[in-house]
Design a protein around this motif. Structure first.
Motif, short mmCIF file in Angstrom:
data_model
loop_
_atom_site.label_atom_id
_atom_site.label_comp_id
_atom_site.label_asym_id
_atom_site.label_seq_id
_atom_site.Cartn_x
_atom_site.Cartn_y
_atom_site.Cartn_z
N THR A 1 -111.44 -4.97 -43.63
CA THR A 1 -110.21 -5.20 -44.39
C THR A 1 -110.09 -4.27 -45.59
OG1 THR A 1 -111.35 -6.97 -45.59
CG2 THR A 1 -110.01 -7.60 -43.68
N ASP A 2 -111.20 -3.64 -46.01
CA ASP A 2 -111.13 -2.71 -47.14
C ASP A 2 -110.60 -1.33 -46.73
OD1 ASP A 2 -113.24 -1.57 -45.79
OD2 ASP A 2 -114.69 -1.82 -47.40
N GLY A 3 -110.29 -1.15 -45.43
CA GLY A 3 -109.72 0.11 -44.96
C GLY A 3 -110.73 1.22 -44.74
N GLY A 4 -112.01 0.89 -44.71
CA GLY A 4 -113.05 1.88 -44.48
C GLY A 4 -113.00 2.42 -43.06
N PRO A 5 -113.97 3.25 -42.71
CA PRO A 5 -113.98 3.83 -41.37
C PRO A 5 -114.21 2.77 -40.30
CG PRO A 5 -116.02 4.36 -42.53
CD PRO A 5 -115.11 3.68 -43.52
N LYS A 6 -113.72 3.05 -39.08
CA LYS A 6 -113.92 2.12 -37.97
C LYS A 6 -115.41 2.00 -37.66
CE LYS A 6 -109.58 2.18 -35.58
NZ LYS A 6 -108.92 2.26 -34.28
N GLN A 7 -115.80 0.79 -37.29
CA GLN A 7 -117.19 0.48 -36.99
C GLN A 7 -117.26 -0.15 -35.60
OE1 GLN A 7 -119.78 1.10 -39.12
NE2 GLN A 7 -118.31 2.02 -40.52
N PRO A 8 -118.37 0.05 -34.88
CA PRO A 8 -118.52 -0.66 -33.61
C PRO A 8 -118.99 -2.09 -33.87
CG PRO A 8 -120.41 0.76 -33.99
CD PRO A 8 -119.44 1.01 -35.12
N GLY A 9 -118.54 -3.00 -33.02
CA GLY A 9 -118.96 -4.38 -33.14
C GLY A 9 -119.08 -5.02 -31.77
N LEU A 10 -120.04 -5.90 -31.60
CA LEU A 10 -120.22 -6.63 -30.35
C LEU A 10 -119.44 -7.93 -30.42
CD1 LEU A 10 -124.03 -6.08 -29.71
CD2 LEU A 10 -122.11 -4.86 -28.70
N VAL A 11 -118.74 -8.26 -29.34
CA VAL A 11 -117.96 -9.48 -29.25
C VAL A 11 -118.46 -10.25 -28.03
CG1 VAL A 11 -115.65 -10.48 -29.08
CG2 VAL A 11 -115.98 -8.28 -30.25
N PRO A 12 -119.29 -11.28 -28.27
CA PRO A 12 -119.86 -12.02 -27.14
C PRO A 12 -118.79 -12.52 -26.17
CG PRO A 12 -120.88 -12.68 -29.19
CD PRO A 12 -119.71 -11.80 -29.55
N PHE A 13 -119.07 -12.42 -24.90
CA PHE A 13 -118.25 -12.84 -23.77
C PHE A 13 -117.07 -11.90 -23.51
CE2 PHE A 13 -120.30 -16.75 -25.28
CZ PHE A 13 -121.09 -16.98 -24.17
N VAL A 14 -116.38 -11.42 -24.53
CA VAL A 14 -115.27 -10.50 -24.30
C VAL A 14 -115.81 -9.18 -23.77
CG1 VAL A 14 -113.31 -9.32 -25.35
CG2 VAL A 14 -113.88 -11.63 -26.07
N ASP A 15 -117.05 -8.84 -24.09
CA ASP A 15 -117.62 -7.58 -23.60
C ASP A 15 -117.81 -7.59 -22.08
OD1 ASP A 15 -119.77 -9.39 -23.77
OD2 ASP A 15 -121.20 -7.77 -23.99
N PHE A 16 -117.62 -8.75 -21.43
CA PHE A 16 -117.69 -8.82 -19.97
C PHE A 16 -116.37 -8.41 -19.31
CE2 PHE A 16 -121.00 -12.15 -20.87
CZ PHE A 16 -122.06 -11.36 -20.48
N ALA A 17 -115.30 -8.27 -20.08
CA ALA A 17 -113.99 -7.94 -19.51
C ALA A 17 -114.00 -6.52 -18.96
CB ALA A 17 -112.91 -8.09 -20.57
N ASN A 18 -113.46 -6.36 -17.77
CA ASN A 18 -113.39 -5.05 -17.14
C ASN A 18 -112.11 -4.33 -17.51
OD1 ASN A 18 -115.85 -4.97 -15.69
ND2 ASN A 18 -115.01 -6.44 -14.22
N HIS A 19 -112.09 -3.02 -17.23
CA HIS A 19 -110.99 -2.14 -17.60
C HIS A 19 -109.97 -2.02 -16.48
CE1 HIS A 19 -108.93 1.51 -18.95
NE2 HIS A 19 -109.16 2.03 -17.75
N SER A 20 -108.72 -2.02 -16.87
CA SER A 20 -107.62 -1.63 -15.99
C SER A 20 -106.61 -0.90 -16.85
CB SER A 20 -106.95 -2.84 -15.35
OG SER A 20 -105.77 -2.43 -14.69
N PRO A 21 -106.14 0.28 -16.42
CA PRO A 21 -105.13 0.99 -17.22
C PRO A 21 -103.87 0.16 -17.43
CG PRO A 21 -105.98 2.40 -15.48
CD PRO A 21 -106.51 1.02 -15.22
N LEU A 22 -103.54 -0.71 -16.49
CA LEU A 22 -102.32 -1.52 -16.59
C LEU A 22 -102.47 -2.71 -17.52
CD1 LEU A 22 -101.38 -1.54 -12.80
CD2 LEU A 22 -100.60 0.04 -14.59
N ALA A 23 -103.69 -3.05 -17.90
CA ALA A 23 -103.93 -4.25 -18.70
C ALA A 23 -103.35 -4.14 -20.10
CB ALA A 23 -105.43 -4.54 -18.78
N GLY A 24 -103.08 -2.94 -20.58
CA GLY A 24 -102.50 -2.79 -21.91
C GLY A 24 -101.14 -3.44 -22.03
N ARG A 25 -100.47 -3.63 -20.90
CA ARG A 25 -99.17 -4.31 -20.91
C ARG A 25 -99.35 -5.84 -20.87
NH1 ARG A 25 -97.48 -0.99 -16.00
NH2 ARG A 25 -97.69 1.09 -16.85
#
Length: 121
Positions: free
Chosen positions: A11-35
């Motif tokens: 929230t302080d506007g610093g540089p982007k950082q990587p973070g682990l999100v339990p369970f959501v990291d199991f979601a697979n990729h689809s180019p159409l999912a952005g919609r």
């Protein structure tokens, strides 16, 4: 670990950082999912929004972004059979060049056994 992480900005506007999100990291990729899905970090945590209802037990897909196959392969370990993104065509094929281990007889024997040899260099 980067294939299982999400980028977020404090929230302080610093540089982007990587973070682990339990369970959501199991979601697979689809180019159409952005919609269909979006996600963000809030002061309370991680928020995933679905733009439609999903039947119980069905797979929830998210998009990893408009990435080419080489970016997907190097960052996430897979490539799409057909990959056309809105930012331009992404080749469906990639070429890699691996030098033959000519000085390692054991590895060369394995390659010859598999049908490869020095003539394939």
């Amino acid at each position: 670990v980067s294939s299982r992480s999400f980028s977020f900005q404090d929230t302080d506007g610093g540089p982007k950082q990587p973070g682990l999100v339990p369970f959501v990291d199991f979601a697979n990729h689809s180019p159409l999912a952005g919609r269909l899905t979006s996600y963000r970090f809030t002061a309370e945590g991680f928020e995933l929004t679905c733009e439609r209802d999903y039947p119980a037990g069905s797979e929830l897909l998210i998009t990893y972004g408009p990435l080419s196959n080489d970016e997907l392969l190097m960052g996430y370990g897979f490539a799409l059979e057909v990959n056309e993104e809105h930012n331009g065509y992404s080749s469906d094929e990639m070429s890699f060049r691996f030098p033959l281990p000519l000085d390692d007889e054991f590895k060369m024997a394995l390659l010859r056994e598999a049908g490869y040899g020095a003539g394939d260099a």
